[in-house]
Design an enzyme around this catalytic site. Structure first.
Site, PDB file in Angstrom:
ATOM      1  N   GLU A  92      39.902  42.676  45.362  1.00  0.00           N
ATOM      2  CA  GLU A  92      38.640  43.324  45.739  1.00  0.00           C
ATOM      3  C   GLU A  92      38.057  42.707  47.010  1.00  0.00           C
ATOM      4  O   GLU A  92      38.149  41.500  47.232  1.00  0.00           O
ATOM      5  CB  GLU A  92      37.604  43.167  44.622  1.00  0.00           C
ATOM      6  CG  GLU A  92      37.896  43.963  43.380  1.00  0.00           C
ATOM      7  CD  GLU A  92      36.813  43.804  42.328  1.00  0.00           C
ATOM      8  OE1 GLU A  92      36.972  44.366  41.242  1.00  0.00           O
ATOM      9  OE2 GLU A  92      35.803  43.112  42.593  1.00  0.00           O
ATOM     10  N   CYS A 105      32.438  40.195  51.551  1.00  0.00           N
ATOM     11  CA  CYS A 105      32.848  39.230  50.537  1.00  0.00           C
ATOM     12  C   CYS A 105      34.351  39.343  50.352  1.00  0.00           C
ATOM     13  O   CYS A 105      34.865  40.423  50.043  1.00  0.00           O
ATOM     14  CB  CYS A 105      32.127  39.513  49.222  1.00  0.00           C
ATOM     15  SG  CYS A 105      32.585  38.384  47.883  1.00  0.00           S
ATOM     16  N   CYS A 112      42.138  34.398  38.612  1.00  0.00           N
ATOM     17  CA  CYS A 112      41.411  33.120  38.698  1.00  0.00           C
ATOM     18  C   CYS A 112      41.673  32.296  37.448  1.00  0.00           C
ATOM     19  O   CYS A 112      41.669  32.822  36.327  1.00  0.00           O
ATOM     20  CB  CYS A 112      39.913  33.384  38.842  1.00  0.00           C
ATOM     21  SG  CYS A 112      38.917  31.890  39.032  1.00  0.00           S
ATOM     22  N   CYS A 116      35.503  30.842  33.827  1.00  0.00           N
ATOM     23  CA  CYS A 116      34.082  30.887  33.461  1.00  0.00           C
ATOM     24  C   CYS A 116      33.885  31.984  32.413  1.00  0.00           C
ATOM     25  O   CYS A 116      34.390  33.102  32.566  1.00  0.00           O
ATOM     26  CB  CYS A 116      33.222  31.161  34.687  1.00  0.00           C
ATOM     27  SG  CYS A 116      33.367  29.878  35.953  1.00  0.00           S
ATOM     28  N   CYS A 119      32.466  35.627  33.519  1.00  0.00           N
ATOM     29  CA  CYS A 119      32.921  36.221  34.777  1.00  0.00           C
ATOM     30  C   CYS A 119      34.065  37.211  34.582  1.00  0.00           C
ATOM     31  O   CYS A 119      35.028  36.935  33.862  1.00  0.00           O
ATOM     32  CB  CYS A 119      33.355  35.098  35.721  1.00  0.00           C
ATOM     33  SG  CYS A 119      33.893  35.684  37.335  1.00  0.00           S
ATOM     34  N   CYS A 341      31.892  40.864  40.233  1.00  0.00           N
ATOM     35  CA  CYS A 341      33.129  40.523  40.934  1.00  0.00           C
ATOM     36  C   CYS A 341      34.310  40.596  39.977  1.00  0.00           C
ATOM     37  O   CYS A 341      34.289  40.000  38.903  1.00  0.00           O
ATOM     38  CB  CYS A 341      33.010  39.121  41.527  1.00  0.00           C
ATOM     39  SG  CYS A 341      34.480  38.579  42.394  1.00  0.00           S
TER      40      CYS A 341
END
Length: 356
Positions: A92, A105, A112, A116, A119, A341
């Protein structure tokens, strides 16, 4: 054969590469100008570069490594791009229209591993780092979108806050910063670039030593170890004490302000006691620290978290202010187009699996 992106070379790397192959340094200046000022999309468009050099570039590099897969446009002018990489992975990139200019961004990893608990980016584990060229090309794709629309607008700001942990892709991050800041090319000022980390303490120290002259933001999201460990598993390995030591090193080394990012989640980390504890944690660092309060974007897979009420956000803000802490609230963008995100990517992957 996997041919690398031309966007992955800094100017000095490009000049050295051409020099090794018998070309003068001015060729690098010409190529750089065609890439970043004229923003050509094919090597053959480099009209004043000799044929031998063009053929050499064609044999060793590519310009395009990203393909637009989905584009979502918000009523507020925000555009979220979902790009497909050469290996089929999706990433993205977001264009945001700010009062001070156009901000992009960018993503630094496919997936990832920070994990978290609130997220969307971490819903899919990291499969690989992006090359510096793949990160740069995100900026180029957005800029070429603006060029094609004849808007006479230029990307002026960059936030490295997309999918992934930037400091877990450190070398490619540094090359990316060098490329986009180069005054002969995109010339994006260091003060207009912000890199966000979840808190890799040793890399914060390295980043300070690298003297990149860009802004640093640290995702804190909790004022104590117990709460931060609950929502950010990285805190088990790097507790707040160790993180703040690296921040102290950064502040002393660079003399630059730092931003502490704090996503507010209802009845989790948004109480007055949390604000007071945060102010105490910041302590005498106040002159060089700003707290950025971020409204939470709900994610279906993390339904245990909800957005804090407006009155709660205002009270948290006011409490920090009264404690002498510099504080701001992030302006929201693209709330009508999968704002969180990683959310668009996750949805598209699920959709593809369902169709299969």
């Amino acid at each position: 054969m996997n041919i690398e992106s031309i966007y992955g070379l800094t100017f000095d790397q490009l000049a050295a590469w051409l020099l090794e192959r018998g070309h003068k340094k001015f060729r690098a200046t010409q190529v750089w100008d065609w890439l970043y000022r004229k923003r050509i999309t094919d090597f053959s468009e480099m009209l004043d570069v000799n044929k031998d050099c063009v053929e050499l570039l064609e044999q060793n590099f590519v310009i395009h490594t990203l393909e637009e897969h989905v584009k979502q446009e918000s009523a507020d002018g925000t555009i979220k791009f979902l790009f497909r990489l050469k290996d089929g992975n999706l990433i993205e990139t977001v264009l945001m229209r700010q009062k001070y200019g156009l901000s992009v961004c960018v993503t630094t990893q496919v997936g990832c591993n920070i994990g978290c608990s609130f997220c969307a980016s971490g819903l899919l584990a990291k499969s690989r780092d992006l090359s510096s060229g793949e990160i740069v090309e995100q900026i180029m794709k957005v800029q070429q979108h603006l060029d094609a629309a004849n808007l006479d607008q230029k990307v002026s700001h960059v936030v490295v806050m997309g999918i992934g942990e930037p400091f877990d892709n450190f070398k490619n991050l540094l090359d990316f910063l060098t490329i986009v800041k180069d005054h002969k090319g995109l010339a994006i000022a260091g003060r207009g670039i912000t890199v966000s980390t979840s808190g890799l303490a040793n890399k914060i120290v390295e980043f300070a030593d690298a003297n990149t002259q860009v802004n640093l933001a640290v995702s804190l999201h909790a004022p104590n170890n117990e709460l931060r460990t609950q929502i950010m598993k990285i805190n088990k390995a790097i507790p707040i004490e160790k993180l703040m030591e690296s921040i102290d090193y950064y502040l002393e080394k660079t003399k630059r302000r730092i931003t502490l990012e704090y996503i507010l989640m209802k009845d989790v980390n948004d109480g007055r006691e949390h604000a007071l504890e945060l102010a105490e944690l910041i302590g005498d660092r106040r002159p060089l620290v700003n707290v950025n309060l971020i409204p939470y974007n709900p994610v279906d897979e993390h339904s245990q978290y909800q957005r804090s009420e407006r009155e709660t956000v205002r009270a948290f803000f006011d409490t920090l202010k009264k404690q002498g802490v510099s504080v701001s609230t992030r302006l929201e963008h693209g709330v009508d187009i999968d704002a969180a995100c990683g959310q668009l990517r996750s949805k598209q992957i699920k959709k593809s699996k369902a169709m299969a």
